[in-house]
Scaffold this active site. Structure first.
Site, short mmCIF file in Angstrom:
data_model
loop_
_atom_site.label_atom_id
_atom_site.label_comp_id
_atom_site.label_asym_id
_atom_site.label_seq_id
_atom_site.Cartn_x
_atom_site.Cartn_y
_atom_site.Cartn_z
N HIS A 177 1.16 -1.28 0.06
CA HIS A 177 -0.01 -0.04 0.38
C HIS A 177 1.00 1.10 -0.23
O HIS A 177 1.84 1.31 0.58
CB HIS A 177 -1.48 0.06 1.35
CG HIS A 177 -1.76 -0.98 0.92
ND1 HIS A 177 -2.14 -1.19 2.41
CD2 HIS A 177 -2.42 -1.78 0.14
CE1 HIS A 177 -3.58 -2.84 2.01
NE2 HIS A 177 -3.76 -2.10 0.01
N SER A 299 0.48 0.01 7.81
CA SER A 299 -0.14 0.34 9.19
C SER A 299 -1.16 0.84 8.61
O SER A 299 -1.28 0.85 7.24
CB SER A 299 1.20 1.25 8.25
OG SER A 299 0.97 2.59 8.15
N GLU A 373 -0.06 -4.38 11.08
CA GLU A 373 -0.31 -3.05 11.30
C GLU A 373 0.36 -2.76 12.51
O GLU A 373 0.17 -2.02 13.72
CB GLU A 373 -1.95 -2.77 11.37
CG GLU A 373 -2.45 -3.44 10.26
CD GLU A 373 -2.69 -2.87 9.48
OE1 GLU A 373 -1.84 -1.85 9.28
OE2 GLU A 373 -3.21 -3.16 8.65
#
Length: 413
Positions: A177, A299, A373
């Site tokens: 991401h 994250s 995360e």
């Protein structure tokens, strides 16, 4: 970069304009009941709102970025159901501008070197990876395993000492991401600790490490240059560009927690593995004789999550996954008190079919598979301010060691 890929890259760059997030607001909403969580899930499923963090847990805040044109609708919905909320960021663009200013003031780092006082460009990251392969040829192999949509090399490092026979394999990747800048920084720190710190030589001798620092370099660079909140790949679409790489794997592709809308942040892509970034990563994994643990670094939210993401059903070794995750969380907490929640991703957060952790467990046969995360920036923005990089990478490292210790103890051949 071949001529065709160069044309794609130049065409994409020509069309790109800086995306301003002026007037965008980030709300922190705290569900107080399962009903509240269900309402937030419906808002998420609409695809109109950008959830920076997610949780089904009662009393666990959820952060949502809302564009100016949807703020009235969002607030009226939240207030209708009497949910608690507050404004976390009044203007996202002001936070982004402050981040750009900090990055611009960061001291220059020599080519082939790295620090953890700033977020580095993909070119700087590649230069560092190339340098450590030159400096430590006995334990490091630099490998280009494919090319991104825009023609950037997709690179991994293999780190091991001597023979690979009988040793467990640890596969770590970050940056699928684009906007999650802290994820590549953590993978870089893992590499630095393995390669440059002689105190960690045993970790190199006892395991085979495969490390991908930036899985989605096109998106990563786009988020650095044009649109800070960009999440997806950069493949050209009809109405919107890019796919969510973490919904593009060919296990349960298109299942719950995904979207077929090109403009959604969780767009599945035109087909399974339509994105070169996911397809080539899978090719690397399938070529391995065994992968004992896979760690996807993301994250944010302070979670250590394990499969399955497409169903509430538990993996056959859910107890093992949970216990190992707890050990890693305890090791992280021991450094500075940062707490992680450990559990099944569908039960704790949301459905996410077609995700990498499910694929690595089901198809690549990794018995242990996790999404980690990392902490977020809170009122400082989506990701951590640069002065928080060093503390986070430092506290995360003992968690990586805890994962390593378990696989060496339990999966060494």
């Amino acid at each position: 970069m071949n001529a065709g890929l160069l044309l794609v890259f130049l065409f994409s760059a020509a069309l790109a304009e800086y995306t301003s997030y002026e007037g965008y607001v980030v709300y922190s909403v705290t569900p107080k009941s399962p009903r509240d969580s269900a309402i937030l899930q419906e808002i998420y499923d609409s695809g109109k709102f950008d959830f920076w963090s997610k949780s089904k847990a009662v009393n666990h805040p959820v952060h949502v970025m809302v564009s100016p044109d949807l703020q009235e609708t969002f607030i009226s919905t939240i207030e209708k159901f009497r949910m608690d909320y507050e404004i976390l960021i009044e203007d996202v663009e002001k936070v982004n501008a402050a981040e750009r200013e900090r990055q611009a003031r960061a001291p220059r780092v020599a080519n082939g070197r790295i620090d953890f006082q700033q977020y580095h460009s993909y070119d700087a990251i590649l230069a560092y990876l190339q340098q450590v392969a030159v400096d430590y040829p006995d334990i490091v192999t630099y490998e280009t395993y494919g090319y991104s949509y825009e023609g950037r090399p997709l690179v991994l490092l293999r780190v091991n000492g001597g023979s690979t026979e009988g040793k467990p394999t640890i596969f770590i990747e970050g940056g699928i991401h684009a906007r999650e800048w802290i994820a590549p920084a953590v993978v870089l720190y893992i590499i630095q600790q393995l390669v440059e710190n002689p105190d960690n030589r045993a970790l190199v001798e006892n395991a085979n490490w495969i490390l991908v620092t930036v899985t989605n370099p096109d998106g990563y660079e786009y988020s650095r240059t044009y649109s800070r909140m960009w999440r997806k790949t950069r493949s050209i679409g009809v109405t919107c560009n890019g796919a969510d790489g973490n919904r593009n794997f060919d296990f349960q592709w298109g299942g719950p927690g995904t979207s077929t809308s090109e403009c959604s942040e969780i767009f599945i892509g035109r087909s399974p593995f339509s994105e070169s970034e996911t397809r080539t990563l899978a090719d690397v994994a399938l070529a391995e004789e065994n992968i004992d643990i896979y760690l996807a670094i993301h994250s944010y939210g302070n979670w250590i999550l394990y499969p399955w993401g497409y169903t509430f059903d538990q993996a056959e070794n859910a107890d093992e996954l949970h216990e190992v995750g707890l050990a890693a969380a305890a090791a992280i907490e021991a450094v500075a008190g940062t707490q992680y929640t450990v559990g099944n991703s569908a039960l704790l957060l949301y459905f996410a079919a077609g995700a990498s952790d499910d694929w690595f467990k089901a198809i690549a046969n990794a018995p242990l598979s996790y999404t980690v995360e990392l902490p977020g920036g809170g009122s400082q923005g989506f990701d951590l301010p640069a002065n928080r990089i060093q503390p986070v990478v430092t506290e995360t490292w003992p968690g990586i060691v805890a994962f390593y210790e378990y696989v060496v103890r339990s999966y060494r051949k």
